[in-house]
Design an enzyme around this catalytic site. Structure first.
Site, PDB file in Angstrom:
ATOM      1  N   SER A 115       0.912  -1.134  -0.058  1.00 51.14           N
ATOM      2  CA  SER A 115      -0.036   0.093  -0.267  1.00 51.14           C
ATOM      3  C   SER A 115       1.192   1.264   0.094  1.00 51.14           C
ATOM      4  CB  SER A 115      -0.848  -0.132   1.090  1.00 51.14           C
ATOM      5  OG  SER A 115      -1.815   1.008   1.209  1.00 51.14           O
TER       6      SER A 115
ATOM      7  N   LYS B 114      -4.647   2.710  -3.680  1.00 53.97           N
ATOM      8  CA  LYS B 114      -4.127   2.298  -2.518  1.00 53.97           C
ATOM      9  C   LYS B 114      -5.228   1.915  -1.653  1.00 53.97           C
ATOM     10  CE  LYS B 114       0.420   1.718  -4.232  1.00 53.97           C
ATOM     11  NZ  LYS B 114       1.100   0.493  -4.403  1.00 53.97           N
TER      12      LYS B 114
HETATM   13  C1  HXC Z   1      -0.739  12.056 -17.150  1.00 59.30           C
HETATM   14  C2  HXC Z   1      -0.152   9.787 -17.802  1.00 59.30           C
HETATM   15  C3  HXC Z   1       1.154   9.883 -17.285  1.00 59.30           C
HETATM   16  C4  HXC Z   1       1.671  11.107 -16.859  1.00 59.30           C
HETATM   17  C5  HXC Z   1       0.611   7.831 -18.263  1.00 59.30           C
HETATM   18  N1  HXC Z   1      -0.392   8.778 -18.305  1.00 59.30           N
HETATM   19  N2  HXC Z   1       1.620   8.841 -17.759  1.00 59.30           N
HETATM   20  N3  HXC Z   1      -1.186  10.904 -17.585  1.00 59.30           N
HETATM   21  N4  HXC Z   1       0.663  12.171 -16.915  1.00 59.30           N
HETATM   22  N5  HXC Z   1       2.679  11.309 -16.466  1.00 59.30           N
HETATM   23  C6  HXC Z   1      -1.802   8.066 -18.882  1.00 59.30           C
HETATM   24  C7  HXC Z   1      -1.691   8.109 -20.326  1.00 59.30           C
HETATM   25  O1  HXC Z   1      -1.503   9.410 -21.026  1.00 59.30           O
HETATM   26  C8  HXC Z   1      -2.734   6.790 -20.727  1.00 59.30           C
HETATM   27  O2  HXC Z   1      -4.042   7.679 -20.867  1.00 59.30           O
HETATM   28  C9  HXC Z   1      -2.641   5.998 -19.685  1.00 59.30           C
HETATM   29  O3  HXC Z   1      -2.082   7.002 -18.487  1.00 59.30           O
HETATM   30  C10 HXC Z   1      -2.112   4.893 -19.787  1.00 59.30           C
HETATM   31  O4  HXC Z   1      -0.810   5.303 -20.326  1.00 59.30           O
HETATM   32  P1  HXC Z   1       0.155   4.184 -21.102  1.00 59.30           P
HETATM   33  O5  HXC Z   1       1.626   4.557 -21.046  1.00 59.30           O
HETATM   34  O6  HXC Z   1      -0.551   3.590 -22.020  1.00 59.30           O
HETATM   35  O7  HXC Z   1       0.234   2.880 -19.828  1.00 59.30           O
HETATM   36  P2  HXC Z   1       1.020   1.585 -19.689  1.00 59.30           P
HETATM   37  O8  HXC Z   1       2.192   1.441 -20.808  1.00 59.30           O
HETATM   38  O9  HXC Z   1       0.319   0.552 -19.461  1.00 59.30           O
HETATM   39  O10 HXC Z   1       2.182   2.081 -18.412  1.00 59.30           O
HETATM   40  C11 HXC Z   1       1.486   2.256 -17.154  1.00 59.30           C
HETATM   41  C12 HXC Z   1       1.959   3.355 -16.508  1.00 59.30           C
HETATM   42  C13 HXC Z   1       3.572   3.514 -16.377  1.00 59.30           C
HETATM   43  C14 HXC Z   1       1.847   3.484 -14.995  1.00 59.30           C
HETATM   44  C15 HXC Z   1       1.478   4.727 -17.032  1.00 59.30           C
HETATM   45  O11 HXC Z   1       4.192   4.771 -15.938  1.00 59.30           O
HETATM   46  C16 HXC Z   1       4.235   2.577 -15.835  1.00 59.30           C
HETATM   47  O12 HXC Z   1       4.444   1.432 -16.574  1.00 59.30           O
HETATM   48  N6  HXC Z   1       4.736   2.505 -14.587  1.00 59.30           N
HETATM   49  C17 HXC Z   1       5.314   1.484 -13.966  1.00 59.30           C
HETATM   50  C18 HXC Z   1       6.391   1.713 -13.189  1.00 59.30           C
HETATM   51  C19 HXC Z   1       5.866   2.617 -11.977  1.00 59.30           C
HETATM   52  O13 HXC Z   1       5.109   3.476 -12.304  1.00 59.30           O
HETATM   53  N7  HXC Z   1       6.750   2.661 -10.866  1.00 59.30           N
HETATM   54  C20 HXC Z   1       6.570   3.359  -9.937  1.00 59.30           C
HETATM   55  C21 HXC Z   1       5.490   2.772  -8.911  1.00 59.30           C
HETATM   56  S1  HXC Z   1       5.824   3.788  -7.181  1.00 59.30           S
HETATM   57  P3  HXC Z   1      -4.462   8.266 -22.313  1.00 59.30           P
HETATM   58  O14 HXC Z   1      -5.864   9.063 -21.782  1.00 59.30           O
HETATM   59  O15 HXC Z   1      -3.599   9.080 -22.982  1.00 59.30           O
HETATM   60  O16 HXC Z   1      -4.662   7.024 -23.108  1.00 59.30           O
HETATM   61  C22 HXC Z   1       4.464   3.661  -6.510  1.00 59.30           C
HETATM   62  C23 HXC Z   1       4.453   4.203  -5.182  1.00 59.30           C
HETATM   63  C24 HXC Z   1       3.509   4.695  -4.560  1.00 59.30           C
HETATM   64  O17 HXC Z   1       3.513   3.076  -6.853  1.00 59.30           O
HETATM   65  C25 HXC Z   1       3.727   5.582  -3.116  1.00 59.30           C
HETATM   66  C26 HXC Z   1       5.084   6.029  -3.115  1.00 59.30           C
HETATM   67  C27 HXC Z   1       5.131   6.767  -1.755  1.00 59.30           C
END
Ligand code: HXC
Length: 278
Positions: free
Chosen positions: A148, A166
């Site tokens: 979480s 979360k």
């Molecule tokens: C606004 C965004 C964005 C951003 C993506 N989107 N990044 N919107 N600002 N910075 C939007 C896109 O425009 C799209 O919407 C939709 O989200 C899906 O984006 P995709 O890139 O097609 O998705 P996908 O390839 O599945 O990637 C998922 C992701 C990516 C979450 C967007 O960042 C990822 O794979 N992350 C994994 C690694 C990660 O994030 N690790 C950190 C976890 S830390 P539209 O409308 O344009 O189609 C964590 C900790 C929390 O969770 C608490 C910490 C204290």
């Protein structure tokens, strides 16, 4: 890593730990702590290369390792990964639902698909993994650990999607603890605070903002992936045999001071991203 100074080396010998998103960050830190205590480790994620690199580190700690490419949004892929795990390592004793996605975005700029994407990865992904692992956990009377975050119980700026996901995870965890207790399955969450060197902190904080955030943490420092790994080991161990339905916050006391310092840092990051000026 000093876990073997405190827990017996063979504590998880013969046990299988399945970790979603186990190829990096906090999840890999968790995997390594279990590996050091004799567990067999299964990790899934979206990229084989990341999983392969993680497997090398885990095998160096003496663990048997199974890797499977599986996006937690795809139930069939998870089911296949868990079947492979059972065949190679034995049934799952501990499931860690760690796969997550995050980015900073003002709510008014977040598309419905962006919101849904984080719900799909974090919340749906955690349900999918729990559901896919259920029969194996029933067999082993195992346990589930959800990852979480403080966002589950305190608002953080530009984190509306993560907050919803979360908070959903923690309530789902409690429902599963309630329903699956009769099978001997324990369910708990860990809510880590800011953890150094992780993808999450890179996405949520600039170096300046991080220094400011750190100054507001009662313990005066960021956490480490090992410290979250140690909490996971405790929750999965017999020492926590009567703990189910709990959210264990491991954040150096960060939440006690609220989210204002994070919000100020996030605001600066958004401005820098928009203008290119520091
Ligand atoms: C606004 C965004 C964005 C951003 C993506 N989107 N990044 N919107 N600002 N910075 C939007 C896109 O425009 C799209 O919407 C939709 O989200 C899906 O984006 P995709 O890139 O097609 O998705 P996908 O390839 O599945 O990637 C998922 C992701 C990516 C979450 C967007 O960042 C990822 O794979 N992350 C994994 C690694 C990660 O994030 N690790 C950190 C976890 S830390 P539209 O409308 O344009 O189609 C964590 C900790 C929390 O969770 C608490 C910490 C204290």
């Amino acid at each position: 890593m000093n876990i073997t100074s405190y827990f017996s080396h063979g504590l998880f010998k013969g046990k299988t730990i399945f970790i979603t998103g186990g190829g990096s960050g906090i999840n890999l830190g968790i995997a390594k702590n279990f590996a050091a205590l004799g567990a067999s480790i299964a990790i899934c994620g979206r990229t084989q290369e990341k999983l392969d690199n993680a497997a090398v580190e885990l095998r160096a700690l003496g663990a048997k390792v199974c890797t499977a490419v599986a996006d937690v949004r795809e139930m069939a892929a998870l089911e296949a990964a868990m079947a492979k795990t059972k065949a190679e390592l034995g049934p799952i004793d501990v499931l860690v639902c760690g796969a997550a996605g995050n980015f900073l975005v003002p709510a008014e700029h977040l598309s419905a698909n962006g919101f849904r994407t984080v719900i799909d990865i974090d919340l749906m992904g955690s349900f999918n993994a729990s559901r896919a692992a259920f029969s194996q956990l029933q067999e082993t009377r195992g346990s589930i650990i959800f990852i979480s975050a403080g966002q589950a119980y305190m608002p953080y700026a530009y984190q509306v999607h993560v907050a919803a996901a979360k908070a959903g995870i923690d309530m789902m965890m409690k429902n599963l603890a309630l329903e699956w207790g009769k099978y001997g399955i324990r369910c708990n969450s860990i809510a880590p605070g800011p953890i150094e060197g992780t993808e999450g902190m890179k996405r949520l904080s600039s170096p300046d903002a991080l220094a400011q955030l750190q100054a507001g943490i009662p313990l005066g420092r960021l956490g480490t992936v090992d410290e979250i790994g140690q909490v996971a080991v405790f929750l999965a161990s017999p020492l926590a045999s009567y703990v189910s339905g709990s959210v264990l916050v491991a954040d150096g006391g960060q939440n006690l001071a609220g989210s204002a310092l994070f919000n100020i840092g996030a605001e600066k990051m958004m401005k820098t991203a928009a203008t290119g000026k520091k």
